[in-house]
Design an enzyme around this catalytic site. Structure first.
Site, mmCIF file in Angstrom:
data_model
loop_
_atom_site.group_PDB
_atom_site.id
_atom_site.type_symbol
_atom_site.label_atom_id
_atom_site.label_comp_id
_atom_site.label_asym_id
_atom_site.label_seq_id
_atom_site.Cartn_x
_atom_site.Cartn_y
_atom_site.Cartn_z
ATOM 1 N N ASP A 1 -8.035 18.682 -14.390
ATOM 2 C CA ASP A 1 -8.336 17.320 -14.836
ATOM 3 C C ASP A 1 -7.916 17.231 -16.306
ATOM 4 O O ASP A 1 -8.537 17.829 -17.180
ATOM 5 C CB ASP A 1 -9.839 17.040 -14.662
ATOM 6 C CG ASP A 1 -10.194 15.592 -14.992
ATOM 7 O OD1 ASP A 1 -9.481 14.985 -15.821
ATOM 8 O OD2 ASP A 1 -11.187 15.076 -14.453
ATOM 9 N N LYS B 1 -8.796 6.033 -19.045
ATOM 10 C CA LYS B 1 -9.139 6.527 -20.378
ATOM 11 C C LYS B 1 -7.929 6.446 -21.317
ATOM 12 O O LYS B 1 -7.447 5.371 -21.584
ATOM 13 C CB LYS B 1 -9.721 7.936 -20.250
ATOM 14 C CG LYS B 1 -10.820 8.056 -19.157
ATOM 15 C CD LYS B 1 -11.992 7.182 -19.476
ATOM 16 C CE LYS B 1 -13.160 7.162 -18.507
ATOM 17 N NZ LYS B 1 -13.050 7.576 -17.124
ATOM 18 N N TYR C 1 -17.263 16.802 -15.212
ATOM 19 C CA TYR C 1 -17.632 15.384 -15.300
ATOM 20 C C TYR C 1 -18.597 15.074 -14.140
ATOM 21 O O TYR C 1 -18.361 15.479 -12.995
ATOM 22 C CB TYR C 1 -16.365 14.525 -15.219
ATOM 23 C CG TYR C 1 -16.660 13.080 -14.902
ATOM 24 C CD1 TYR C 1 -17.407 12.302 -15.769
ATOM 25 C CD2 TYR C 1 -16.203 12.506 -13.722
ATOM 26 C CE1 TYR C 1 -17.702 10.983 -15.469
ATOM 27 C CE2 TYR C 1 -16.487 11.186 -13.417
ATOM 28 C CZ TYR C 1 -17.239 10.429 -14.297
ATOM 29 O OH TYR C 1 -17.534 9.131 -13.992
ATOM 30 N N ARG D 1 0.858 -1.202 0.000
ATOM 31 C CA ARG D 1 0.000 0.000 0.000
ATOM 32 C C ARG D 1 0.886 1.242 0.000
ATOM 33 O O ARG D 1 0.622 2.202 -0.690
ATOM 34 C CB ARG D 1 -0.951 0.010 1.199
ATOM 35 C CG ARG D 1 -1.632 1.365 1.402
ATOM 36 C CD ARG D 1 -2.820 1.349 2.338
ATOM 37 N NE ARG D 1 -2.636 0.573 3.537
ATOM 38 C CZ ARG D 1 -1.819 0.913 4.553
ATOM 39 N NH1 ARG D 1 -1.105 2.015 4.513
ATOM 40 N NH2 ARG D 1 -1.715 0.123 5.609
HETATM 41 C C1 LIG Z 1 -12.886 13.796 -17.091
HETATM 42 C C2 LIG Z 1 -13.002 12.666 -16.114
HETATM 43 N N1 LIG Z 1 -12.444 12.782 -14.906
HETATM 44 C C3 LIG Z 1 -12.547 11.790 -13.988
HETATM 45 C C4 LIG Z 1 -13.234 10.625 -14.256
HETATM 46 C C5 LIG Z 1 -13.350 9.552 -13.200
HETATM 47 O O1 LIG Z 1 -12.476 8.513 -13.475
HETATM 48 P P1 LIG Z 1 -12.729 6.972 -13.076
HETATM 49 O O2 LIG Z 1 -13.955 6.522 -13.809
HETATM 50 O O3 LIG Z 1 -11.471 6.300 -13.485
HETATM 51 O O4 LIG Z 1 -12.944 6.954 -11.600
HETATM 52 C C6 LIG Z 1 -13.820 10.469 -15.511
HETATM 53 C C7 LIG Z 1 -14.570 9.237 -15.824
HETATM 54 O O5 LIG Z 1 -15.248 9.153 -16.818
HETATM 55 C C8 LIG Z 1 -13.707 11.517 -16.461
HETATM 56 O O6 LIG Z 1 -14.267 11.422 -17.676
#
Ligand SMILES: Cc1ncc(COP(=O)(O)O)c(C=O)c1O
Length: 397
Positions: free
Chosen positions: A187, A212, A114, A61
């Site tokens: 982000d 992604k 998001y 961890r």
């Molecule tokens: C722009 C963005 N940030 C964060 C996330 C969250 O990521 P995760 O689904 O890996 O938890 C997503 C998920 O679709 C996203 O599109």
């Protein structure tokens, strides 16, 4: 070795992607970082930790060599001082929010963030006493109005946003945030460090859903925080704070998931170029189609803040949203494609189509962040562009 995409005089992007943190395995010479599928480590005497990649290992961890290798690679790509890998993008976001906020603090978030980010801030952090203001981060005056000097601790910028592709000016928002005593988090999931490096534009932290484009093959869920080190505003450093919370909260990725993200990142540059090529072809087609009422793509000259996107992004990415005349039209496109698979997520090699209003963004229905129900989102993959266009042509009828 200096290349145009390495302003700091570092090796080029792909060289870093293939080599940063990835020296041959000291024990065996394996050229690929092994999957250290292990939870604990033999200590040479009490407290006598063996070092590897500059850190001593005691328990997975706290640290694992496969994860460290990924973290060094991620920091090199975003040109940050350190990176921290997490079990999902939302775990990474949660770590940033919990590490940097206390009850009474205030956060500015995009009014089209998001949906999961909004849900986390609204449903988890609001009950804990953290206030937030959703604002149009494409409009600098709206950002200035939203920040509360003294109590705003974070400005959260997503650019381009999911799913409306809204573009915010990273450098200008960093200035506004810093003038108010706040930190800027970006982000960078949609753009990836190949297309955009927020830390070089003044951002303090970058977060990713590595699920992604970073992973890139729709086979892993992961997240990351990358930090440009500095004062955390609470008497310590940002790197120490995030590192502490990563271990204290424990939402870390396992060795195999770390390895998958690392493998994905090795080909990020070539994949992103192809995602962008294909997206440009699809945008051109959609713009000429009578059943498409509006195409949302930062690369379009008429798109809001296109000039900002052109300044801060190398190219405009593989995500496209478009509006149709009605919710029925949008749903019929989602039903009608064959190559574009109907599914959530994005950034994989295969193309995906979805209806944000009823799928990825259903959690913001009825809120300020609700998305139009005639909207379709495409994650344009690496198939042949002619086939992708033919598939959309057939679905649009
Ligand atoms: C722009 C963005 N940030 C964060 C996330 C969250 O990521 P995760 O689904 O890996 O938890 C997503 C998920 O679709 C996203 O599109």
């Amino acid at each position: 070795m200096t290349t145009p995409d390495s302003p700091a005089g570092l090796p080029g992007f792909s060289t870093r992607a293939l080599h940063a943190g990835q020296d041959a395995d000291p024990a065996t010479g394996a050229v690929v970082t092994p999957i250290y599928q292990v939870s604990t480590y033999k200590q040479d005497g009490v407290g006598g930790l063996r070092t590897g990649l500059g850190t001593g290992y005691e328990y997975s961890r706290s640290g694992n060599p496969t994860r460290t290798s990924l973290e060094v690679q991620l920091a090199a790509l975003e040109q940050g001082d350190a990176a921290y890998a997490f079990a999902s993008g939302l775990a990474a976001e949660d770590a940033v929010l919990r590490a940097l906020l206390v009850p009474g603090d205030h956060v500015v978030i995009p009014n089209d963030a998001y949906g999961g980010t909004y849900r986390l801030v609204k449903k988890v952090f609001e009950p804990w006493g953290v206030e937030h203001t959703p604002a149009d981060l494409a409009d600098l005056d709206a950002v200035r109005d939203a920040v509360r000097p003294g109590s705003t601790r974070l400005v959260w910028l997503e650019t381009p946003t999911n799913p409306l592709l809204t573009v915010g000016d990273i450098a200008a928002i960093a200035e506004i945030a810093h003038a108010a005593g706040a930190l800027l988090v970006v982000d960078n999931t949609f753009a990836t460090p190949y297309l955009q490096t927020p830390l070089l534009l003044g951002a303090d932290l970058v977060v990713h859903s590595t699920t992604k484009y970073a992973g890139g093959h729709s086979d892993v869920v992961g997240g990351a925080v990358v930090v440009r080190d500095g004062d955390d505003g609470r008497g310590g450093t940002l790197t120490a704070r995030i590192a502490f919370h990563q271990n204290a909260m424990g939402a870390v990725p396992g060795p195999f998931d770390s390895w998958l993200v690392q493998r994905g990142l090795k080909t990020l540059a070539v994949r992103m170029e192809r995602h962008c090529d294909n997206a440009e072809r699809v945008v051109e087609f959609l713009q000429s189609h009578p059943r498409v009422t509006k195409v949302l793509y930062p690369g379009l000259p008429g798109f809001r803040n296109h000039d900002v996107a052109a300044r801060q992004m190398r190219r405009f990415g593989g995500m496209i949203s478009f509006r149709t005349a009605s919710v029925e039209d949008a749903l019929s496109v989602c039903r009608g494609t064959e190559l574009f698979t109907l599914g959530e997520s994005l950034g994989g090699v295969e193309s995906l189509v979805e209806h944000p209003g009823r799928m990825t963004h259903a959690s913001v229905a009825g809120s300020l962040l609700e998305v139009p129900d005639d909207l379709v989102r495409l994650s344009v993959g690496l198939e042949d562009a002619d086939d992708l266009v033919a598939d959309l042509a057939s679905a649009l009828g």
